[in-house]
Write a protein that holds these residues in place. Structure first.
Motif, short mmCIF file in Angstrom:
data_model
loop_
_atom_site.label_atom_id
_atom_site.label_comp_id
_atom_site.label_asym_id
_atom_site.label_seq_id
_atom_site.Cartn_x
_atom_site.Cartn_y
_atom_site.Cartn_z
N TYR A 12 -37.45 52.28 35.13
CA TYR A 12 -36.44 53.19 34.57
C TYR A 12 -36.68 54.63 35.00
CZ TYR A 12 -35.41 49.15 31.79
OH TYR A 12 -35.07 47.88 31.42
N ILE B 172 -40.72 44.75 24.53
CA ILE B 172 -40.57 45.18 25.93
C ILE B 172 -41.65 44.47 26.75
CG2 ILE B 172 -40.54 47.12 27.55
CD1 ILE B 172 -39.91 48.95 25.13
N GLY C 169 -32.60 41.61 26.21
CA GLY C 169 -31.84 41.85 27.44
C GLY C 169 -31.85 40.64 28.37
N GLU D 291 -30.34 44.71 33.45
CA GLU D 291 -29.86 43.33 33.29
C GLU D 291 -29.02 42.92 34.49
OE1 GLU D 291 -27.80 42.81 29.53
OE2 GLU D 291 -29.35 43.97 28.51
N ASN E 63 -35.02 57.39 29.68
CA ASN E 63 -35.03 56.05 29.09
C ASN E 63 -36.33 55.76 28.36
OD1 ASN E 63 -35.59 53.02 29.20
ND2 ASN E 63 -33.41 53.13 29.66
N THR F 265 -30.72 50.03 30.07
CA THR F 265 -31.16 48.64 30.15
C THR F 265 -30.06 47.69 30.65
OG1 THR F 265 -30.67 48.46 27.81
CG2 THR F 265 -32.96 48.79 28.40
N ILE G 21 -38.19 45.15 30.95
CA ILE G 21 -36.96 44.97 30.14
C ILE G 21 -37.35 44.44 28.76
CG2 ILE G 21 -36.47 42.57 30.85
CD1 ILE G 21 -33.47 43.55 31.06
N HIS G 22 -36.45 44.57 27.81
CA HIS G 22 -36.71 44.05 26.46
C HIS G 22 -36.25 42.59 26.40
CE1 HIS G 22 -32.46 45.15 25.02
NE2 HIS G 22 -32.55 45.51 26.26
N LEU H 287 -37.56 52.94 27.38
CA LEU H 287 -38.34 51.80 27.91
C LEU H 287 -39.25 52.28 29.04
CD1 LEU H 287 -35.71 50.27 26.68
CD2 LEU H 287 -36.57 48.36 28.00
#
Lengths: 352, 310
Positions: free
Chosen positions: A173, A142, A239, A222, A178, A218, A235-236, A180
């Motif tokens: 988020y 992340i 993604g 995106e 979430n 997520t 974001i990861h 993340l």
């Protein structure tokens, strides 16, 4: 005497029909006795496609079983409401925070060891660290996703998200829903305070990120990045990397303070009736060939040290001990124990 | 003589037995109602009973033998030390009220027009237009509104390109956007309910009022409107109930500015894994809604001079 044992046509038909009915009713149970079923949870999207098309059929063939895969969220409430001695799943695949919740309620096992799953011997230490219940099969990093067409410098720190230029176009988020967002909150404590558990510093830093666009999953982040609704957001890596080669003006940056681990964790339910199959499935998912296939399909970093990815993936994913060392694993047990208070506090901060 | 008396007694007994048999036999109407009743019991009474029971347990008593009876979920809501639960309830009701009122204001003229339409074809076409949005899923319709109202959406892009505004207007991730989408989704329910009721009002009553000197507006206000109150009540209750229980639209359109009880309930089940508190929130939402429905019913009944309309 002979005539007494001779069946009439009607009687023969009736007996035949009866036998056919018994066979029809009994057949599935006979089949069931021969072919065991492994009940698992798994993701949808590209991951689900590869699992259904390749990974699961090969597993079923090798282990002579059928796999019933549930892709419909949320998994933990379903497991919660099923009997413990006959759980709805044999293998639970979730992120780490949900595994900790399940473990606290006694719904999954604590540790998966080499004894049960031999391939655990080859995983990076983070995959079975004290921050994990079950075993990690993949991880994502992340960090910060950003638009490359907005004249923004490549982010180097988590603090870059607080740049006033990003007011209203930074993304985060809805923290209560979430993981993340929850991990990012802890990271704010580390970056602006004394550590991941410094909630006061984290709340203050979160307040400073307003105005911020918040999403609850997520996939939505995106879309916001791709549409330009958000210029920089949490974001990861997968993604962002999944759009590699599609000529999209987005990229991923790993902040110098470290990236947060978003682990894909597998675990076995204590009440499973097919535990050997469940362990076999986890072992199978940790095999280098299966790991390579899935890692390259969805841009996840494999947990198995022995996996050799193609150069394109190897350059970006966490595939060496040095890269893996940048991963920060949040203490989800600590977080979950305070989740209700944290949820209330962040809801108040972010409202309005 | 005695034979005659005995016979008449026997006949009376027979008649009573037959009457009792008829009384004990379920009427055909009961058989027709049975499936609906069964559905109501299976899909409302039973789940609601389970939810209410869960709200009084510390955790799931089926899977956790250590679960104990408690009122702490209700205490948590009442005390609201976090300061968000009462806000969420008020926000839910406010969104429900505003959506209902706007749906009524949009739906009533449309329903009146449809009910009084002479052309069958015209009526069918307008009916199709009203029903058409219902053929698309709520998620799809909400996403459509997102593409229209977001910062880079149709409206803001046009306004910025025309120089009307320099910055995008805050059209979504707030109550405004949520209500716009909810009204779009629920107006057909209001229109369809009202059309049936207004269509049954005898037009000659309005004509009589006008022939006695009432203007168009007065005839409407004193004849048509009171007679259509049952439709207003049914449509309003339907839209209000749907709005306060909406989850997808407030979640997608509301951002962090909107937090409703259904969103909190989903949060408790899906991410906090606390079905007890989720159950308590469900019970509270139902009780508050019932209280409002009863009050609304009484107000409208008083206005129309009837007792208990629904």
């Amino acid at each position: 005497m002979i005539s007494r044992h001779t069946m009439s046509r009607r009687k023969a038909l009736r007996t035949g029909a009866g036998l056919a009915a018994i066979a029809a009713v009994g057949a599935p149970s006979i089949l069931h006795a021969q072919t065991r079923t492994l009940k698992i949870t798994t993701w949808g999207g590209k991951w689900g496609e590869v699992m259904k098309a390749t990974v699961l059929p090969a597993f079923e063939k090798e282990f002579k079983c059928t796999v019933s895969a549930d892709q419909a969220f949320p998994f933990v409430p379903k497991l919660q409401s099923s009997p413990r001695n006959d759980p709805i799943y044999d293998v639970l695949h979730t992120n780490s925070n949900e595994q900790w919740n399940s473990f606290t309620e006694g719904l999954v096992m604590e540790k998966i060891t080499i004894k049960e799953v031999p391939n655990v011997a080859d995983v990076y230490p983070y995959a079975v660290s004290d921050k994990i219940v079950g075993v990690t099969i993949f991880t994502s990093a992340i960090g910060l996703g950003y638009r490359t067409d907005k004249g923004l410098a490549t982010p180097t720190s988590w603090k870059d998200l607080a740049d006033p230029k990003l007011a209203g176009v930074r993304g985060g988020y809805i923290i209560p829903v979430n993981s993340l967002g929850q991990a990012h909150l802890m990271m704010l404590g580390k970056v602006y305070g004394k550590g991941l558990t410094d909630l006061d510093a984290a709340y203050k830093a979160l307040e400073a990120l307003k105005p911020i666009k918040l999403v609850d999953f997520t996939g939505q982040m995106e879309k916001m990045l791709l549409s330009g609704e958000v210029s920089e957001g949490v974001i990861h890596d997968s993604g962002v990397y999944r759009y590699d080669g599609q000529n999209q003006p987005v990229d991923f940056a790993s902040p110098s303070e470290g990236v947060l681990a978003l682990e894909q964790v597998l675990n076995v339910t204590p009440g499973s009736k097919v535990k050997d199959l469940a362990f076999g499935y986890i072992d199978y998912m940790l095999r280098p060939d299966v790991q390579k296939l899935l890692a390259e399909a969805v841009w996840y970093s494999p947990a198995n040290k022995k996996v050799k990815l193609d150069a394109k993936y190897d350059a970006k994913l966490l595939t060496t001990p040095a890269k893996v060392a940048t991963l920060i694993q949040p203490d989800w047990k600590w977080y979950n124990a305070r989740k209700e208070d944290i949820d209330a506090r962040v809801t108040k901060i972010l409202k309005g | 003589m005695s034979f005659g008396v005995d016979r008449s007694i026997a006949l009376r007994h027979d008649a009573r037995r037959m009457a009792a048999a008829v009384r004990s036999r379920p009427s055909p109407i009961a058989w027709l109602i049975a499936p609906a009743l069964l559905l109501f019991v299976l899909f409302f009474v039973l789940p609601f009973g389970v939810m209410t029971a869960m709200s009084f347990f510390s955790s799931n008593p089926v899977s956790n033998p250590n679960a104990v009876l408690t009122t702490r979920h209700y205490e948590r809501f009442i005390v609201d030390s976090a300061g968000i639960f009462h806000d969420a309830l008020w926000s839910t009701l406010r969104i429900g009220f505003i959506t209902t009122i706007i749906s009524l204001l949009i739906g009533y003229p449309l329903a009146h027009w449809m009910a009084r339409m002479q052309s069958r074809l015209g009526h069918a076409l307008v009916l199709m237009a009203v029903i058409a949005p219902m053929l698309t899923g709520i998620v799809v319709r909400t996403f459509a509104w997102m593409t229209i109202l977001q910062d880079k959406g149709v409206i803001n892009t046009l306004l910025i390109s025309w120089g009307v505004t320099a910055k995008p207007l805050p059209l979504m991730y707030n109550e405004f956007g949520t209500i716009v989408a909810l009204v779009h989704i629920y107006v057909p329910f209001m229109v369809l309910t009202l059309t049936g009721v207004i269509g049954r009002i005898d037009e000659r009553l309005e004509q009589a009022a006008r022939s006695l000197g009432a203007g168009r507006l007065r005839a409407f206000a004193e004849v048509t409107l009171p007679l259509s109150l049952p439709g207003i009540l049914a449509g309003s209750l339907l839209v209000f109930a749907l709005s306060i229980s909406a989850y997808v639209t407030p979640s997608l359109m509301g951002g962090t500015d909107v937090l409703t009880l259904p969103m909190l309930i989903a949060q408790q089940v899906g991410t906090s894994f606390n079905p007890g508190f989720a159950g308590a929130l469900g019970v509270i939402l139902l009780l508050v809604s019932l209280a409002i429905v009863v009050a609304y019913n009484r107000i409208l009944a008083r206005l129309s001079g009837e007792r208990g309309m629904a």
